[in-house]
Motif scaffolding. Structure first.
Motif, mmCIF file in Angstrom:
data_model
loop_
_atom_site.group_PDB
_atom_site.id
_atom_site.type_symbol
_atom_site.label_atom_id
_atom_site.label_comp_id
_atom_site.label_asym_id
_atom_site.label_seq_id
_atom_site.Cartn_x
_atom_site.Cartn_y
_atom_site.Cartn_z
ATOM 1 N N ASP A 158 26.489 -4.949 41.744
ATOM 2 C CA ASP A 158 27.888 -4.983 41.986
ATOM 3 C C ASP A 158 28.377 -4.030 40.568
ATOM 4 O O ASP A 158 29.669 -4.079 40.698
ATOM 5 N N SER A 159 27.630 -3.558 39.685
ATOM 6 C CA SER A 159 28.189 -2.668 38.678
ATOM 7 C C SER A 159 28.921 -3.377 37.494
ATOM 8 O O SER A 159 29.558 -2.687 36.781
ATOM 9 N N SER A 160 28.872 -4.863 37.629
ATOM 10 C CA SER A 160 29.610 -5.549 36.697
ATOM 11 C C SER A 160 28.776 -6.146 35.412
ATOM 12 O O SER A 160 29.558 -6.287 34.518
ATOM 13 N N ARG A 161 27.588 -6.040 35.548
ATOM 14 C CA ARG A 161 26.807 -6.650 34.437
ATOM 15 C C ARG A 161 25.608 -5.507 33.921
ATOM 16 O O ARG A 161 25.222 -4.756 34.889
ATOM 17 N N LEU A 162 25.307 -5.579 32.746
ATOM 18 C CA LEU A 162 24.483 -4.728 32.018
ATOM 19 C C LEU A 162 23.353 -5.743 31.321
ATOM 20 O O LEU A 162 24.031 -6.628 30.523
ATOM 21 N N ALA A 163 22.108 -5.568 31.495
ATOM 22 C CA ALA A 163 21.266 -6.404 30.816
ATOM 23 C C ALA A 163 20.240 -5.660 29.972
ATOM 24 O O ALA A 163 19.840 -4.546 30.520
ATOM 25 N N PHE A 164 19.994 -6.290 28.962
ATOM 26 C CA PHE A 164 18.862 -5.418 28.005
ATOM 27 C C PHE A 164 18.354 -6.624 27.073
ATOM 28 O O PHE A 164 18.947 -7.461 27.025
ATOM 29 N N VAL A 165 17.075 -6.139 26.310
ATOM 30 C CA VAL A 165 16.496 -6.838 25.312
ATOM 31 C C VAL A 165 17.233 -6.301 24.165
ATOM 32 O O VAL A 165 17.004 -5.378 23.775
#
Length: 1127
Positions: free
Chosen positions: A179-186
């Protein structure tokens, strides 16, 4: 190789091409093209079925997935690392090893944008599914957010040190929710996974994967992350321990896990659109899994690659799989929507593997139609693409770009299985858009322009105010007490708001010196060091201005609604005369006219307007909407009706026409000289009848005001000049290169001539008289009339006193640039210490608020600290806990680090000396409490009772424990995030440490909030047999627990969840901080309380002094010192 009849010759080239020569016709046909080195990454355009690949051979290639034609071949000296297609447009972006990110338009075959924000190799590129944003990450930990709705993909935000360093997570280090609301990364470390708001990069959740397996003896680190398409509340993580973890994106809770995924670390992870299948790759194998893991055998393995796989993904139509490494493998995904993973038939068949056949005519065959192709690849010829429209400077760094055009030859028939009579129907999980229904190009372009106008873009300069990112919410219902009734009074503000712009003023004639910190204006007397505070704003102050007679001051900050509030202060009385509001966004600049009759306010880039006010009653006289963002404005010191502004579109010469009750402003815009290129004019100042302006590329331009033309330019700095002041023939420039320079510009006076020619340096002698390097980018400056001495503010949160006569600089005011995690007093209260996310520990004088000494640790956040029980003479020490699990002991007398301990493998969250000072107790994020010798540094004991729950607080007190039935002369407590508190009786001289009590506080199921308040506990100073606890529970309250009676004997209700507490040794007072920015002072005996709203963000710590006469509170980097008269 030569055919049997000798009429055809098959030849392979070092560039990866395979073709044959027809001897009779002397014609050459290309059969196949391929990369010549490892394929590092790929991306698929689901609408046009294009595949783009980046390879270690230095090329980027675009392929047609149906015909397998190679469409484009881009060669660069800068090696590409990762690629990403825009979800809707026919464009793709590519990240390079140098850190450059370039965006290409396939339809027009041109370069759209080039960005160089990164310093390391680009390890991740991603677009949001709605196409609004683009993200990139590099190997040095930087994360960049771009606006992908605009052609130039302008930079919206750059965040440093947030992504785990290194290249092992390339090319897909970033994951965006469906939904283009969240970004995840290490990141920021390999043990942490961060979930951020995709539109702002605000951090929403940190998950430490190293502590999820409490039974493991080794720390687990995160490798790859992936959102589940079915729900944005699920995040999948692969780890170095060969596991896949399913985590809740709201709470960070581990929902399930799969072990032994591969024998080697998992290099890529993907989930099908219907969330029925999961793809992983490890070394040279691809596995497809049942996502729900409901079968006895949940995976199938497919081997084809001869070298490690770099990336694997489902095709957007879910009918194929692409994997890359030593080659490009295109697999048909044959799983029927109703078949199970345990079927005997394999779900994969390799359709083709690279060397990827290009330029092939395939009659009716699709890539993933469930059957092998019936035709072989066919040749075509390449033509060089015209890139003449690309800027020559950029073109020089691009290498060569070529486009392949189809030149089909007669198909070469091959033997293969017959076509299925009942082929599987194509099932798409993507939203299908009919391209024929798109509006004409011009209309689409107009829509894009309209969208761009509605979403202002931050200009390419640092001049605009950048407020701190906040997760707090202001409680508007709070009623502050009357000044005469206040139980605490603001005594001092520690620090300067370095992210403000022009937020420091100095009037040397009147001796007035003022600056902002958070939402408070600090008026300081330089001779005595005393402070007065102007309070009224509820949010960060962006800029200040002072009238020429130093009787009136203006400050601007965001208001409770979308408009900014400008406070007008009576300096002598310290009271607010008036408040005015006009600008919708932040206020960029404030200025008083030379005769103090007019007052000017300028909106920031989101509201590029000028507002002119009458200072007599601050009535609005006139407004002007400018053509672009304005960076700074100033009145002419010699002509009362003249003023000027500079901004993105050049310089604006303004003339004020006065009328009986109002005024008009006539504006004439002049573009920046062509000789300096496309620049932002960032600052300005008057020099007699001339106007001097600076640019974001280090130029200084001299303008003839009457002719409104530039007659001289010189390069004054290598960076952006944001501070410009002129006094007589002396010019001051300050830039983001940290250089402050004093110029002798007398030659400018004699250069004006009749000819209207702009000269570069003009052959004149404009020289640097003196220069000083400071600790950050210059954001504010004020000097005396001779330019001999002045004050300069930097983004490092420092105000410097500059004396050019002896070329010296003295630190007047300093503070932390990053979040302050802890504040503690020495036992004698002569000093106090602060620690911050920036890794620094600073020791200050309590009487003068001056910085005494600073201890700096690079690349490690300092989360907590404590003072040794003996704070006098040479024995005074500070123990500080860091993010890498170390403790460092600093001795003040020698200003050296005396000892470094490593009792933890995770971040230290709390530390304290024992009451006797014999040992140091430290708590880790994993819930382990370590007892270390303060003499040798050896770890004496590890307490594991709280394992798995972060320890929020640890405290030690002197107390004879015989009355509780245990032997010991001290007690300590530890409070964990799981709402459990342990109390221990100790005698460290005899190595005794026994559990005295164990408390568990009930709580309802977790609410919908993203994070819960911490669990906090402390011994009651007047009676150590009582402890005070607060945390998440059924009610917001303080609980008083009796160790003697083993029960809660009193409760005090709270209005907000507590984020920090402190108990005073005097007058039974408690201080409680909250996320709503409220500092609450409570009388524990009666429940009487007062609320204070002097902070602009949520409070993370508050601390009474040992005597109870002083109180510290900290919110982000704002540190306030209070006197405590009492309630």
């Amino acid at each position: 190789m030569v055919s049997f009849d000798g009429m055809q010759v098959l030849a392979a080239t070092s560039t990866g091409n395979l073709g044959f020569l027809d001897v009779s016709s002397r014609g050459y046909n290309t059969l196949m093209r391929s990369h010549t080195d490892t394929v590092l990454g790929f991306s698929v355009d689901g609408i046009r079925r294009h595949l783009t690949t980046a390879s270690a051979d230095g090329t980027i290639r675009v392929w047609n997935m149906d015909s397998l034609h190679q469409l484009y071949d881009f060669v660069s000296e800068d090696n590409p690392c990762s690629v990403a297609f825009h979800p809707h447009e026919q464009t793709f972006s590519c990240g390079f090893s140098s850190g450059t990110v370039r965006v290409f338009d396939i339809s027009s075959a041109k370069l759209l944008a080039e960005h160089k924000q990164h310093r390391g190799e680009v390890i991740g590129l991603a677009f949001s599914s709605d196409g609004e944003f683009m993200f990139s990450a590099d190997s040095e930990g930087a994360l960049v957010l771009y606006s992908a709705s605009e052609e130039d993909h302008s930079v919206t935000r750059v965040a440093c040190n947030v992504v785990a360093r290194g290249t092992e997570r390339a090319p897909d280090a970033l994951a965006v929710s469906s939904d283009s609301s969240r970004l995840a990364f290490v990141g920021p470390s390999s043990y942490i996974v961060t979930i951020a708001d995709a539109r702002s990069l605000d951090e929403l959740l940190h998950v430490d994967v190293s502590i999820l397996d409490v039974e493991s003896t080794q720390l687990d680190s995160a490798l790859k992350v992936c959102f589940s398409p079915a729900s944005i509340e699920l995040l999948l993580i692969t780890t170095s321990a060969h596991k896949i973890l399913w985590l809740s994106t709201k709470t960070g809770r581990l929902l399930r896990q799969v072990s032994k995924v591969h024998q080697h670390p998992c290099s890529s992870l993907a989930v099908s659109e219907d969330s029925r299948f999961l793809l992983t790759s490890g070394h040279n194998a691809v596995k497809v899994w049942d996502y729900n893991m409901t079968h006895h055998v949940n995976s199938q393995m497919f081997i084809g690659h001869s070298e490690p796989i770099r990336q694997v993904r489902f095709t957007p139509d879910q009918l194929g799989v692409v994997s890359v490494g030593d080659a490009i493998f295109l697999w048909d995904f044959l799983a029927d929507p109703v078949e199970c993973l345990t079927d005997s038939s394999s779900q994969f068949k390799a359709s083709h593997s690279s060397p990827l056949a290009a330029d092939t005519e395939v009659n009716g065959a699709q890539l993933s139609n469930g059957m092998p192709r019936q035709t072989a690849p066919l040749p075509s010829s390449q033509h060089q693409l015209d890139v003449g429209a690309v800027d020559p400077v950029i073109q020089g760094g691009l290498g060569s770009l070529s486009v392949c055009e189809d030149d089909p030859a007669k198909p070469v028939q091959t033997t293969g299985p017959s076509q299925s009579s009942d082929p599987r129907p194509a099932v798409s999980f993507l939203k299908v858009t009919n391209l024929d229904s798109f509006p004409p190009l011009n209309a689409h372009h107009m829509d894009t322009m309209e969208l761009s106008q509605n979403k202002p873009v931050r200009p390419d300069c640092y001049k605009h105010f950048i407020p701190h990112l906040k997760t707090s919410s202001l409680d508007q219902s709070i009623a502050a007490p009357q000044p005469q009734d206040e139980g605490i009074k603001l005594k001092a503000v520690i620090g300067y708001n370095g992210n403000g712009r022009g937020n420091m003023v100095w009037s040397p004639d009147q001796g007035l010196f003022a600056y902002s910190c958070g939402c408070v204006v600090v008026v300081e007397h330089l001779h005595t060091g005393t402070q007065r505070h102007l309070q009224g704003h509820s949010k960060e102050i962006s800029c200040l201005a002072i009238s020429n007679d130093a009787q009136t001051m203006a400050s601007a900050a965001a208001g409770p609604n979308s408009r900014s509030l400008i406070f007008i202060w009576d300096v002598q009385a310290g009271t607010c005369r008036s408040t005015v509001s006009y600008h919708k966004g932040a206020v960029q600049s404030l200025a008083f006219s030379r005769d103090d009759l007019f007052f000017l306010s300028v909106g920031d880039f989101s509201d590029s307007g000028l507002a002119l006010w009458r200072t007599e009653n601050f009535q609005l006289l006139s407004t002007v909407n400018m053509s672009g963002p304005i960076h700074e404005a100033a009145f002419s010191p010699s002509a009362a009706s003249q003023m000027a502004c500079v901004g993105s579109h050049g310089v604006y010469f303004c003339l004020i026409h006065r009328h009986a009750s109002n005024a008009d402003i006539k504006v004439q815009r002049v573009s920046a000289p062509s000789e300096v290129g496309d620049v932002e004019l960032t600052a300005l100042c008057y020099m007699d009848s001339f106007l001097l302006t600076s640019s974001n590329r280090g130029h200084v331009c001299a303008w003839d005001i009457n002719k409104q033309s530039c007659f001289m330019i010189w390069k004054a700095d290598d960076g952006e000049i944001g501070v410009l002041l002129c006094r007589g023939n002396r010019l001051l420039t300050g830039s983001n290169t940290h250089w402050l320079r004093l110029w002798e510009v007398e030659a400018v006076q004699g250069l004006r001539s009749a000819e209207n020619i702009c000269r570069i340096n003009g052959g004149t002698k404009v020289v640097v008289d003196q220069e000083i390097m400071l600790d950050g980018t210059m954001v504010s400056a004020a000097f005396d009339t001779s330019m001999d001495m002045g004050i300069v503010g930097t983004t490092a949160g420092t105000l410097w006193y500059i004396n050019w006569s002896d070329n010296s600089s003295i630190r007047l005011v300093s503070g932390h640039r990053s979040k302050v995690n802890d504040v503690v007093f020495s036992c004698d209260e002569h000093h106090f210490a602060t620690c911050s996310e920036d890794g620094s520990v600073r020791v200050w004088s309590t009487s003068s608020y001056e910085l005494v000494v600073q201890f700096q640790v690079i690349n490690q956040a300092c989360g907590c600290l404590c003072w040794s029980p003996s704070s006098s003479g040479d024995s005074s020490c500070i123990a500080a806990g860091y993010g890498d699990g170390t403790l460092r002991i600093f001795r003040l007398a020698s200003t050296d680090m005396e000892m470094k301990l490593h009792p933890h493998y995770v971040a230290v969250t709390a530390v304290t000396y024992s009451a006797s000072g014999h040992v140091i107790l430290s708590a880790g994020k994993n819930g382990l409490v370590a007892v270390s010798s303060s003499i040798s540094g050896a770890t004496i004991r590890v307490i594991r009772d709280h394992k798995g729950a972060t320890i929020n607080s640890v405290q030690c007190v002197n107390e004879q424990c015989k009355k509780f039935g245990l032997e010991g002369n001290e007690m300590f407590l530890a409070a964990g995030a799981d709402r459990r508190v342990s109390v221990w009786a100790t005698d460290w001289s005899k190595e005794k440490c026994d559990l005295l009590d164990w408390l568990s506080f009930p709580a309802p199921p977790n609410s919908a909030d993203d994070s819960l308040p911490p669990s906090l506990a402390a011994f009651y100073p007047a009676d150590h047999s009582l402890l005070v606890y607060t945390g998440y529970g059924v009610e917001k309250e303080l609980s008083f627990y009796s160790l003697a009676k083993k029960q809660i004997i009193k409760k005090i209700s709270l209005t907000h969840w507590a984020t920090c507490i402190s108990l005073s040794s005097k007058s039974r007072l408690l201080a409680v901080g909250s996320r709503e920015r409220v500092l609450k002072l409570i009388k524990s005996s009666s429940g009487k309380f007062q609320d204070f709203l002097q902070h602009s963000d949520s409070l993370q710590t508050c601390r009474f002094s040992p005597s109870g006469m002083l109180l510290f509170s900290a919110a982000y980097n704002e540190v306030l010192l209070w006197e405590v008269p009492g309630l």
